[in-house]
Design an enzyme around this catalytic site. Structure first.
Site, mmCIF file in Angstrom:
data_model
loop_
_atom_site.group_PDB
_atom_site.id
_atom_site.type_symbol
_atom_site.label_atom_id
_atom_site.label_comp_id
_atom_site.label_asym_id
_atom_site.label_seq_id
_atom_site.Cartn_x
_atom_site.Cartn_y
_atom_site.Cartn_z
ATOM 1 N N ASN A 7 -0.971 17.347 4.565
ATOM 2 C CA ASN A 7 -0.114 16.160 4.603
ATOM 3 C C ASN A 7 0.778 16.223 3.366
ATOM 4 O O ASN A 7 0.333 15.958 2.250
ATOM 5 C CB ASN A 7 -0.993 14.903 4.589
ATOM 6 C CG ASN A 7 -0.179 13.633 4.669
ATOM 7 O OD1 ASN A 7 1.059 13.666 4.612
ATOM 8 N ND2 ASN A 7 -0.852 12.509 4.785
ATOM 9 N N ARG A 91 0.689 17.225 9.236
ATOM 10 C CA ARG A 91 1.096 15.876 9.613
ATOM 11 C C ARG A 91 2.613 15.809 9.468
ATOM 12 O O ARG A 91 3.158 16.105 8.399
ATOM 13 C CB ARG A 91 0.449 14.852 8.691
ATOM 14 C CG ARG A 91 0.951 13.472 8.988
ATOM 15 C CD ARG A 91 0.519 12.494 7.935
ATOM 16 N NE ARG A 91 1.008 11.170 8.273
ATOM 17 C CZ ARG A 91 1.489 10.313 7.391
ATOM 18 N NH1 ARG A 91 1.542 10.622 6.116
ATOM 19 N NH2 ARG A 91 1.907 9.134 7.780
ATOM 20 N N HIS A 180 1.531 5.664 12.431
ATOM 21 C CA HIS A 180 0.058 5.678 12.380
ATOM 22 C C HIS A 180 -0.548 6.132 13.707
ATOM 23 O O HIS A 180 -1.704 5.822 14.014
ATOM 24 C CB HIS A 180 -0.540 4.266 12.092
ATOM 25 C CG HIS A 180 -0.262 3.711 10.743
ATOM 26 N ND1 HIS A 180 -0.030 2.361 10.547
ATOM 27 C CD2 HIS A 180 -0.203 4.287 9.530
ATOM 28 C CE1 HIS A 180 0.170 2.143 9.257
ATOM 29 N NE2 HIS A 180 0.076 3.300 8.620
ATOM 30 N N ARG A 241 5.454 -4.313 2.024
ATOM 31 C CA ARG A 241 6.497 -4.436 3.051
ATOM 32 C C ARG A 241 6.418 -5.791 3.728
ATOM 33 O O ARG A 241 5.327 -6.284 4.022
ATOM 34 C CB ARG A 241 6.338 -3.348 4.123
ATOM 35 C CG ARG A 241 6.553 -1.949 3.616
ATOM 36 C CD ARG A 241 6.573 -0.967 4.790
ATOM 37 N NE ARG A 241 6.366 0.381 4.324
ATOM 38 C CZ ARG A 241 5.406 1.200 4.765
ATOM 39 N NH1 ARG A 241 4.573 0.793 5.717
ATOM 40 N NH2 ARG A 241 5.299 2.410 4.280
ATOM 41 N N ASP A 284 -2.762 -5.200 -3.808
ATOM 42 C CA ASP A 284 -4.064 -4.613 -3.502
ATOM 43 C C ASP A 284 -5.022 -5.691 -2.999
ATOM 44 O O ASP A 284 -5.257 -6.687 -3.679
ATOM 45 C CB ASP A 284 -4.616 -3.942 -4.765
ATOM 46 C CG ASP A 284 -5.814 -3.078 -4.451
ATOM 47 O OD1 ASP A 284 -6.802 -3.600 -3.901
ATOM 48 O OD2 ASP A 284 -5.745 -1.875 -4.755
ATOM 49 N N ILE A 334 -8.351 -1.831 4.486
ATOM 50 C CA ILE A 334 -8.744 -3.243 4.586
ATOM 51 C C ILE A 334 -9.615 -3.463 5.832
ATOM 52 O O ILE A 334 -10.661 -4.101 5.769
ATOM 53 C CB ILE A 334 -7.482 -4.145 4.652
ATOM 54 C CG1 ILE A 334 -6.596 -3.904 3.437
ATOM 55 C CG2 ILE A 334 -7.867 -5.611 4.766
ATOM 56 C CD1 ILE A 334 -5.141 -4.308 3.639
ATOM 57 N N GLY A 335 -9.183 -2.910 6.946
ATOM 58 C CA GLY A 335 -9.918 -3.093 8.212
ATOM 59 C C GLY A 335 -11.345 -2.584 8.137
ATOM 60 O O GLY A 335 -12.266 -3.187 8.684
ATOM 61 N N GLU A 336 -11.539 -1.476 7.407
ATOM 62 C CA GLU A 336 -12.883 -0.890 7.314
ATOM 63 C C GLU A 336 -13.743 -1.583 6.270
ATOM 64 O O GLU A 336 -14.958 -1.622 6.395
ATOM 65 C CB GLU A 336 -12.777 0.596 6.891
ATOM 66 C CG GLU A 336 -12.178 1.481 7.938
ATOM 67 C CD GLU A 336 -11.772 2.851 7.394
ATOM 68 O OE1 GLU A 336 -12.318 3.283 6.352
ATOM 69 O OE2 GLU A 336 -10.908 3.494 8.020
ATOM 70 N N GLU A 387 -7.780 10.605 10.231
ATOM 71 C CA GLU A 387 -6.549 11.220 10.733
ATOM 72 C C GLU A 387 -6.595 12.742 10.605
ATOM 73 O O GLU A 387 -6.084 13.456 11.461
ATOM 74 C CB GLU A 387 -5.346 10.649 9.964
ATOM 75 C CG GLU A 387 -5.069 9.208 10.357
ATOM 76 C CD GLU A 387 -4.161 8.474 9.385
ATOM 77 O OE1 GLU A 387 -4.668 8.010 8.334
ATOM 78 O OE2 GLU A 387 -2.968 8.358 9.662
HETATM 79 P P1 ADP Z 1 -2.784 3.591 2.765
HETATM 80 O O1 ADP Z 1 -3.465 4.825 3.354
HETATM 81 O O2 ADP Z 1 -1.799 2.940 3.679
HETATM 82 O O3 ADP Z 1 -2.275 3.780 1.364
HETATM 83 P P2 ADP Z 1 -5.488 2.494 2.777
HETATM 84 O O4 ADP Z 1 -5.871 2.640 4.193
HETATM 85 O O5 ADP Z 1 -6.110 3.404 1.781
HETATM 86 O O6 ADP Z 1 -3.919 2.490 2.606
HETATM 87 O O7 ADP Z 1 -5.789 0.974 2.358
HETATM 88 C C1 ADP Z 1 -5.544 0.491 1.093
HETATM 89 C C2 ADP Z 1 -5.887 -0.985 1.051
HETATM 90 O O8 ADP Z 1 -7.271 -1.155 1.379
HETATM 91 C C3 ADP Z 1 -5.671 -1.621 -0.306
HETATM 92 O O9 ADP Z 1 -5.032 -2.884 -0.183
HETATM 93 C C4 ADP Z 1 -7.104 -1.802 -0.802
HETATM 94 O O10 ADP Z 1 -7.205 -2.881 -1.666
HETATM 95 C C5 ADP Z 1 -7.834 -2.091 0.490
HETATM 96 N N1 ADP Z 1 -9.269 -1.922 0.277
HETATM 97 C C6 ADP Z 1 -9.937 -0.793 -0.019
HETATM 98 N N2 ADP Z 1 -11.253 -1.071 -0.236
HETATM 99 C C7 ADP Z 1 -11.390 -2.402 -0.078
HETATM 100 C C8 ADP Z 1 -12.495 -3.312 -0.177
HETATM 101 N N3 ADP Z 1 -13.699 -2.883 -0.492
HETATM 102 N N4 ADP Z 1 -12.259 -4.619 0.065
HETATM 103 C C9 ADP Z 1 -11.022 -5.063 0.388
HETATM 104 N N5 ADP Z 1 -9.939 -4.259 0.478
HETATM 105 C C10 ADP Z 1 -10.129 -2.963 0.250
#
Ligand code: ADP
Length: 402
Positions: A7, A91, A180, A241, A284, A334-336, A387
């Site tokens: 990537n 990628r 994505h 964004r 963040d 965030i989702g995970e 990914e």
């Molecule tokens: P990208 O790949 O788009 O840069 P990521 O998928 O790595 O982003 O996601 C980054 C975001 O996930 C950040 O806002 C970070 O704060 C959030 N994040 C990571 N770990 C946690 C956590 N334990 N609790 C809440 N948010 C989290």
């Protein structure tokens, strides 16, 4: 076969070496600040300590050379010889309307990627650079392009067209493409496995919530809509964004604040989202969530509430497009990792869809699990995205001629 997944960004190169038989990660690394003072590399052979060191890298050619030297070094290299690398999967951010799936890289493919530069001016040239440097330094090894946009090419025109004069689409390709895609594809397939149902008969809503964030609707194995558009700026509120805004906002920012279109676009891309909403507090979610839970930071609270509302609105819209969903899946940073954000999205907004979160099950980070109650009509799943593995799978399929 060992597959090298690359990537390449404008000043970075991320790599993973994946064993295609076991689908396990053999080694991974990151070259940073390529072409900038202070360039460095980090590298981890699976099961060993991560190493980091400064290394001059004037350009991507140097970065590819260093990556290959590192992967073959006698101490903690991942392969003895470069000939063990059977294929490289790259990628590529934008495939425009040229590519609806991964493809073996040929001179014509490179030309098409170049043509798409107008749609992704920062990303495609860097992706192409990585491809050309790998071709030079790994001669004879098949190179495959896996596009971020390809999975969304199944959208129908009512979903991908903007309601602007049609000639803008015909003349300039101005339409919604979505991004994505590799993540949405990986997570939706995984959801089918977890639910034990055929992928081709499921209605899924995938929420990829990271720094960049997007939602997609998958019906019978096809993406029918996604929230990002011509560029990754459309849709959800993200780290920096804005997501959807009335174009009148742009006119007023320019007029009232004396900005030109490039400055306005930079503000919408880099200073907006939850960073803008929280009045510069943070982009963040770890900071925002901590402040939200402490309860005495109205700026963080309003950013989180607006973010959550926007995600819920898209899920509602996609539930309508799908005429009901079997499952909603959360992935990316965030989702995970954020039980709090998942809960705020699901309750109360999604209760009418028959979403019922199991609070105990939902209290997980970075693990795959069904987090809704057994009786929930619409299931909720947490699925860490991968990914790189998806890119390796596509690469293997192309190399094997499937
Ligand atoms: P990208 O790949 O788009 O840069 P990521 O998928 O790595 O982003 O996601 C980054 C975001 O996930 C950040 O806002 C970070 O704060 C959030 N994040 C990571 N770990 C946690 C956590 N334990 N609790 C809440 N948010 C989290």
């Amino acid at each position: 076969m060992k597959i090298l997944v690359i990537n390449c960004g404008s000043s970075s190169l991320k790599f993973q070496l994946i064993d295609s038989e076991t689908e396990e990660l053999t080694a991974k690394g990151l070259c940073e600040r390529i072409g900038i003072a202070g360039s460095r590399i980090s590298y981890t052979l699976t099961g060993h300590e991560k190493r980091k060191w400064d290394a001059p890298m004037a350009d991507h050619k140097d970065a590819v050379r260093l990556m290959l030297q590192t992967l073959t070094n006698p101490e903690d290299g991942a392969v003895k010889e470069l000939s063990e690398i059977g294929a490289v999967g790259h990628r590529v951010v934008h495939g425009g309307e040229h590519f609806s799936e991964a493809t073996l890289i040929t001179p014509q493919v490179k030309e098409a990627i170049m043509e798409c530069t107008v749609l992704a001016p920062l990303h495609n040239p860097a992706n192409l650079q990585g491809i050309e440097d790998c071709e030079l330094q790994l001669p004879g090894v098949p190179q495959v392009a896996v596009f971020d946009t390809a999975f969304h090419q199944t959208m129908d025109e009512e979903a991908y067209l903007y309601a602007i004069p049609y000639r803008y689409y015909k003349q300039f390709g101005i339409r919604r493409y979505g991004f994505h895609g590799t993540s949405h594809q990986y997570v939706s397939r995984r959801a089918a496995d977890i639910l034990g149902k055929p992928y081709e008969s499921l209605k899924l809503i995938i929420c990829h919530l990271g720094n960049g964030a997007s939602v997609s609707a998958i019906k019978d194995g096809r993406c029918i809509d996604t929230s990002m558009g011509l560029t990754p700026l459309e849709g959800l509120i993200m780290g920096t964004r804005s997501g959807d805004v009335d174009p009148g906002v742009l006119e007023m920012m320019a007029g009232k604040d004396g900005k030109n279109i490039h400055e306005v676009m930079r503000i919408l891309n880099k200073e907006s989202g939850v960073l803008g909403l929280s009045d510069g507090f943070s982009s963040d979610f770890r900071d925002l969530e901590d402040a939200y839970l402490e309860g005495n930071n109205p700026a963080a609270t309003r950013a989180i509430k607006a973010f959550v509302l926007r995600v819920a609105k898209y899920i509602g819209a996609y539930a309508a497009e799908l005429n009901g969903a079997d499952a909603i899946c959360f992935t990316a940073g965030i989702g995970e990792n954020s039980p709090v954000i998942r809960e705020l999205i699901c309750s109360p907004y999604l209760e009418h869809l028959g979403v019922e979160l199991d609070k105990e099950a939902n209290n997980i980070r970075g693990k795959e699990r069904i987090v809704s109650t057994p009786s929930a009509k619409t299931k909720v799943l947490v699925i860490p995205t991968n990914e790189e593995l998806e890119i390796a799978r596509h690469t293997l399929a192309i190399v094997k001629g499937k």
